[in-house]
Write an enzyme that holds these catalytic residues in place. Structure first.
Site, mmCIF file in Angstrom:
data_model
loop_
_atom_site.group_PDB
_atom_site.id
_atom_site.type_symbol
_atom_site.label_atom_id
_atom_site.label_comp_id
_atom_site.label_asym_id
_atom_site.label_seq_id
_atom_site.Cartn_x
_atom_site.Cartn_y
_atom_site.Cartn_z
ATOM 1 N N SER A 1 13.377 45.934 23.655
ATOM 2 C CA SER A 1 14.719 45.344 24.118
ATOM 3 C C SER A 1 15.853 46.006 23.324
ATOM 4 O O SER A 1 15.641 47.072 22.339
ATOM 5 C CB SER A 1 14.962 43.990 23.473
ATOM 6 N N TYR B 1 14.915 37.101 16.656
ATOM 7 C CA TYR B 1 14.277 37.882 17.790
ATOM 8 C C TYR B 1 14.448 39.351 17.494
ATOM 9 O O TYR B 1 13.677 40.230 17.955
ATOM 10 C CB TYR B 1 15.343 37.626 18.840
#
Length: 241
Positions: free
Chosen positions: A133, A146
């Site tokens: 990501s 995260y």
């Protein structure tokens, strides 16, 4: 000449599903792994083996890979796509959510690598594509745990690339920005989910599609084996962060 086997984790929706459709259309046999077996079977892709596997279950993952390789031959690529995004403020987030993200996004990804890497080294051929990501390169509000898992994916992927390069095995990191998938639905904080949707609307409501990311995965994989696309960072043009 028949195409080689490709393994895709988290293949039941989103980027995994779009990648499965793309690589199946290119003629590859596939091992499709996810917890929702009915979604995998509904894809009805030819020359595919669907198995209900949680990637945190190392033994189940190894067994599925062995079964697929017995049927289709050695795995030429692993698309490490399965992941979970649980957003939250550190002062309020349930620590069980950190555990889940670390187990899936980091340890589960390593389980996938473990399942294929020895064979790829032996054959001097193979590709591992880790879906990370933009949050593996920069920070975002409410993303602390995260972001930690995705920075780990970037770091271990680059280290793995260096380790495998003498064996002619490629490692690629794909780092998308916001993508229209089910990922946000995992988050339990409704205010954060509402804010995330508002952020997408600020971009004109246009974010990456799963197919956009699948195109990047295919691009990296379909290069000659002597060419390693080390990293692809991509986001909607209007995504500023």
């Amino acid at each position: 000449m028949s195409k080689p086997l490709i393994i895709i984790t988290g293949a039941s929706s989103g980027i995994g599903e779009a990648t499965a459709r793309r690589l199946s259309a290119a003629g590859h046999p596939l091992l499709l792994l996810a917890r929702r077996i009915e979604r995998l079977e509904a894809l009805a892709l030819p020359n595919s083996l669907s198995r209900r596997v949680d990637i945190t279950d190392r033994a189940a993952l190894l067994a599925a890979v062995a079964e697929a390789e017995a049927q289709f031959g050695p795995a030429d690529a692993l698309i490490n796509n399965a992941g979970v995004m649980l957003l939250g403020e550190m002062s309020k987030q349930d620590p069980a959510q950190w555990d889940q993200m670390l187990d899936v996004n980091v340890k589960g990804l390593l389980n996938g690598v473990h399942a294929v890497v020895a064979g790829m080294i032996e054959r001097k051929h193979g590709t591992i594509i880790n879906v990370s990501s933009v949050a593996g390169r920069k920070t975002f509000p409410n993303h602390v745990a995260y972001v930690g898992t995705k920075f780990a994916v970037h770091g271990l992927s680059e280290n793995l690339r260096e380790e495998l390069s003498p064996h002619n095995v490629r490692v690629t990191t794909i780092a998308p920005g916001a993508v229209e998938t089910e990922l946000l639905s995992h988050t339990t904080d409704e205010a954060i989910k509402t804010g995330y949707q508002a952020w997408k609307q600020d971009m004109g409501g246009t974010v990456l599609s799963a197919e956009d990311v699948a195109t990047a995965v295919a691009y990296a994989y379909e290069q000659p084996q002597g060419v390693c696309i080390r990293e692809i960072v991509m986001a909607a043009t209007r995504q500023q962060a």
